[in-house]
Design a protein around this motif. Structure first.
Motif, PDB file in Angstrom:
ATOM      1  N   GLU A   1     -36.646 -44.759   0.598  1.00 57.58           N
ATOM      2  CA  GLU A   1     -36.300 -43.457   0.708  1.00 57.58           C
ATOM      3  C   GLU A   1     -34.745 -43.262   0.909  1.00 57.58           C
ATOM      4  OE1 GLU A   1     -37.318 -39.602   3.519  1.00 57.58           O
ATOM      5  OE2 GLU A   1     -38.313 -41.650   4.094  1.00 57.58           O
ATOM      6  N   VAL A   2     -34.030 -42.215   0.386  1.00 52.68           N
ATOM      7  CA  VAL A   2     -32.787 -42.258   0.485  1.00 52.68           C
ATOM      8  C   VAL A   2     -32.400 -40.677   1.164  1.00 52.68           C
ATOM      9  CG1 VAL A   2     -32.300 -43.481  -1.541  1.00 52.68           C
ATOM     10  CG2 VAL A   2     -32.381 -40.930  -1.647  1.00 52.68           C
ATOM     11  N   GLY A   3     -31.447 -40.919   2.241  1.00 49.26           N
ATOM     12  CA  GLY A   3     -31.119 -39.621   2.877  1.00 49.26           C
ATOM     13  C   GLY A   3     -30.105 -38.638   2.059  1.00 49.26           C
ATOM     14  N   ALA A   4     -29.994 -37.440   2.816  1.00 52.10           N
ATOM     15  CA  ALA A   4     -29.013 -36.542   1.884  1.00 52.10           C
ATOM     16  C   ALA A   4     -27.752 -37.070   1.666  1.00 52.10           C
ATOM     17  CB  ALA A   4     -29.146 -35.268   2.956  1.00 52.10           C
ATOM     18  N   GLY A   5     -27.339 -36.767   0.421  1.00 56.08           N
ATOM     19  CA  GLY A   5     -25.937 -37.037   0.329  1.00 56.08           C
ATOM     20  C   GLY A   5     -25.698 -38.694  -0.438  1.00 56.08           C
TER      21      GLY A   5
ATOM     22  N   SER B   1     -23.847 -47.261   2.760  1.00 58.88           N
ATOM     23  CA  SER B   1     -22.636 -47.994   2.517  1.00 58.88           C
ATOM     24  C   SER B   1     -22.538 -49.500   3.269  1.00 58.88           C
ATOM     25  CB  SER B   1     -21.354 -47.323   3.213  1.00 58.88           C
ATOM     26  OG  SER B   1     -21.566 -46.835   4.522  1.00 58.88           O
ATOM     27  N   SER B   2     -23.556 -49.679   4.083  1.00 59.23           N
ATOM     28  CA  SER B   2     -23.480 -51.046   4.654  1.00 59.23           C
ATOM     29  C   SER B   2     -24.592 -51.848   4.048  1.00 59.23           C
ATOM     30  CB  SER B   2     -23.842 -50.866   6.262  1.00 59.23           C
ATOM     31  OG  SER B   2     -25.231 -50.243   6.626  1.00 59.23           O
ATOM     32  N   THR B   3     -25.065 -51.654   2.982  1.00 60.59           N
ATOM     33  CA  THR B   3     -26.244 -52.309   2.209  1.00 60.59           C
ATOM     34  C   THR B   3     -25.463 -52.884   0.805  1.00 60.59           C
ATOM     35  OG1 THR B   3     -26.831 -50.591   0.859  1.00 60.59           O
ATOM     36  CG2 THR B   3     -28.051 -50.978   3.037  1.00 60.59           C
ATOM     37  N   VAL B   4     -25.987 -54.110   0.496  1.00 57.57           N
ATOM     38  CA  VAL B   4     -25.357 -54.687  -0.828  1.00 57.57           C
ATOM     39  C   VAL B   4     -26.705 -54.863  -1.735  1.00 57.57           C
ATOM     40  CG1 VAL B   4     -23.566 -55.734   0.262  1.00 57.57           C
ATOM     41  CG2 VAL B   4     -25.565 -56.842   0.317  1.00 57.57           C
TER      42      VAL B   4
ATOM     43  N   PRO C   1     -28.563 -38.255   6.979  1.00 53.86           N
ATOM     44  CA  PRO C   1     -27.495 -38.197   5.911  1.00 53.86           C
ATOM     45  C   PRO C   1     -26.682 -39.428   5.526  1.00 53.86           C
ATOM     46  CG  PRO C   1     -27.566 -36.182   7.333  1.00 53.86           C
ATOM     47  CD  PRO C   1     -28.567 -37.049   8.063  1.00 53.86           C
ATOM     48  N   GLY C   2     -26.592 -39.919   4.420  1.00 51.35           N
ATOM     49  CA  GLY C   2     -25.935 -41.014   4.232  1.00 51.35           C
ATOM     50  C   GLY C   2     -26.819 -42.367   4.296  1.00 51.35           C
ATOM     51  N   GLU C   3     -27.962 -42.150   4.733  1.00 54.24           N
ATOM     52  CA  GLU C   3     -28.579 -43.360   5.027  1.00 54.24           C
ATOM     53  C   GLU C   3     -29.903 -43.602   3.850  1.00 54.24           C
ATOM     54  OE1 GLU C   3     -28.249 -43.784  10.009  1.00 54.24           O
ATOM     55  OE2 GLU C   3     -30.309 -42.718   8.877  1.00 54.24           O
ATOM     56  N   VAL C   4     -30.008 -45.018   4.092  1.00 49.73           N
ATOM     57  CA  VAL C   4     -31.487 -45.251   3.393  1.00 49.73           C
ATOM     58  C   VAL C   4     -32.553 -45.902   4.162  1.00 49.73           C
ATOM     59  CG1 VAL C   4     -30.026 -45.826   1.176  1.00 49.73           C
ATOM     60  CG2 VAL C   4     -30.304 -47.594   2.817  1.00 49.73           C
ATOM     61  N   LEU C   5     -33.759 -45.652   3.699  1.00 49.12           N
ATOM     62  CA  LEU C   5     -34.746 -46.360   4.640  1.00 49.12           C
ATOM     63  C   LEU C   5     -35.250 -47.520   3.831  1.00 49.12           C
ATOM     64  CD1 LEU C   5     -36.776 -46.462   6.887  1.00 49.12           C
ATOM     65  CD2 LEU C   5     -38.256 -45.043   5.329  1.00 49.12           C
ATOM     66  N   ILE C   6     -35.147 -48.764   4.355  1.00 44.19           N
ATOM     67  CA  ILE C   6     -35.417 -50.107   3.747  1.00 44.19           C
ATOM     68  C   ILE C   6     -36.894 -50.597   4.399  1.00 44.19           C
ATOM     69  CG2 ILE C   6     -34.834 -52.653   3.306  1.00 44.19           C
ATOM     70  CD1 ILE C   6     -31.850 -51.566   4.105  1.00 44.19           C
TER      71      ILE C   6
END
Length: 338
Positions: free
Chosen positions: A69-73, A135-138, A25-30
């Motif tokens: 991929e994006v996580g929940a939320g 939130s920690s990506t740009v 949740p709140g994360e992305v896969l890069i």
């Protein structure tokens, strides 16, 4: 997925097949396309610093790639976004430092009692995939290649933050001590802002190179800096605090020296004979000072005002890349493609 793993302290990095992370949740896969190889990555695995408590040991805090991929939320990022991930992912949210509400995605997040840090307390970017908080990506500028963006995520972020912390005024002169991975970018940032810029380097073979980067003057030490009239801001990007202290002799009255790098074996000391107390000078610490600074640095690079000088290694050559960075044989940044 394939990842560059350090098997144990002091051992050669190697490519290994490891499980692909799943974004929470709140994360992305890069999908990592390029990851800068910082000297700190080498120090984390050769015993200079405490060995990272992550298994497998995958370091790297300059990863640039594409969200797959994006996580929940997650609403701030979407699949296909070109992004970079920062070193500091966030704080615990409840310690005394976090309660100050300082930007935890800047280096102040290290003051948290339990920060989440890419490649230090969490798996790093030297891998084909990486899961981090959105939130920690740009977002990366569209016309900035991944290989060129990667060094900006730490080296560029640090040098630009340091220059901004020194707060040079239009009439002032800036000096950059150490023309390496950070310094070669700091010189360019200074010139892009229109400041008269001095490169301070003890390496004679870097003299013409520093001029090509935009330095108006090149000197070898603080004494040389003093002889040409000194500087109002000295940005320290080399890894010698002894050289930084010596460079105080070239810092003008009311000048600011910004320590923007790490000397793992030394300490910064002020010689009493320099009468520091009578000159109104300031010593500052600065490195990653918040995401707005990183975005500014990326935009300057995308505009062509600043160019990271890189040597690109395919992931299959990771051991060679690490050895060459450790030997100081890369000018100025090694970037590994995944």
């Amino acid at each position: 997925m394939l990842a560059s793993v350090c098997p144990a302290v002091g051992q050669a990095w190697e490519l290994r097949e490891v499980p692909t992370p799943v974004p929470g949740p709140g994360e992305v896969l890069i999908r990592v396309h390029a990851s800068g190889l910082c000297r700190n990555d080498v120090w984390l695995t050769d015993g200079t610093y405490p060995y990272p408590p992550i298994e497998p040991t995958i370091v790297g805090h300059e990863p640039a790639g594409e969200v797959v991929e994006v996580g929940a939320g997650v609403t701030s990022r979407r699949v296909g976004d070109r992004v970079g991930a920062t070193w500091i992912q966030g704080g615990c949210g409840s310690c005394d430092h976090c309660r100050l509400n300082l930007p935890v995605t800047g280096i102040t997040g290290m003051n948290c009692v339990s920060p989440a840090m890419t490649g230090l307390t969490r798996p790093g970017g030297h891998a084909e995939y990486l899961a981090v908080p959105a939130s920690s990506t740009v977002l990366l500028p569209d016309d900035l290649p991944y290989e060129m963006a990667a060094p900006l995520l730490c080296a560029g972020y640090t040098s630009w933050s340091a220059l901004r912390a020194g707060n040079p005024q239009p009439h002032e002169r800036v000096a950059v001590l150490g023309i390496g991975g950070l310094g070669h970018l700091a010189v360019q940032f200074s010139r892009a802002c229109g400041f008269e810029t001095v490169a301070v380097t003890s390496s004679p073979d870097k003299t013409e190179l520093a001029r090509g980067l935009g330095a108006d003057h090149v000197v070898s030490d603080g004494e040389g800096l003093a002889k040409i009239g000194g500087a109002d801001v000295v940005v320290v990007t080399g890894t010698s605090y002894e050289a930084a202290a010596e460079c105080l002799s070239g810092l003008r009255v009311n000048g600011r020296m910004v320590l923007a790098t790490i000397d793992p074996a030394g300490s910064f000391t002020i010689d009493p004979s320099r009468q520091f107390f009578a000159k109104g000078q300031t010593i500052l610490g600065a490195t990653h000072n918040g995401l707005p600074y990183l975005i500014e640095a990326l935009d300057l690079a995308a505009s062509g005002a600043v160019t990271a000088h890189i040597e690109v290694f395919p992931k299959e050559e990771i051991a060679e890349a690490v050895d060459r960075v450790a030997a100081g044989d890369v000018r100025f940044r090694a970037v590994v493609t995944y």
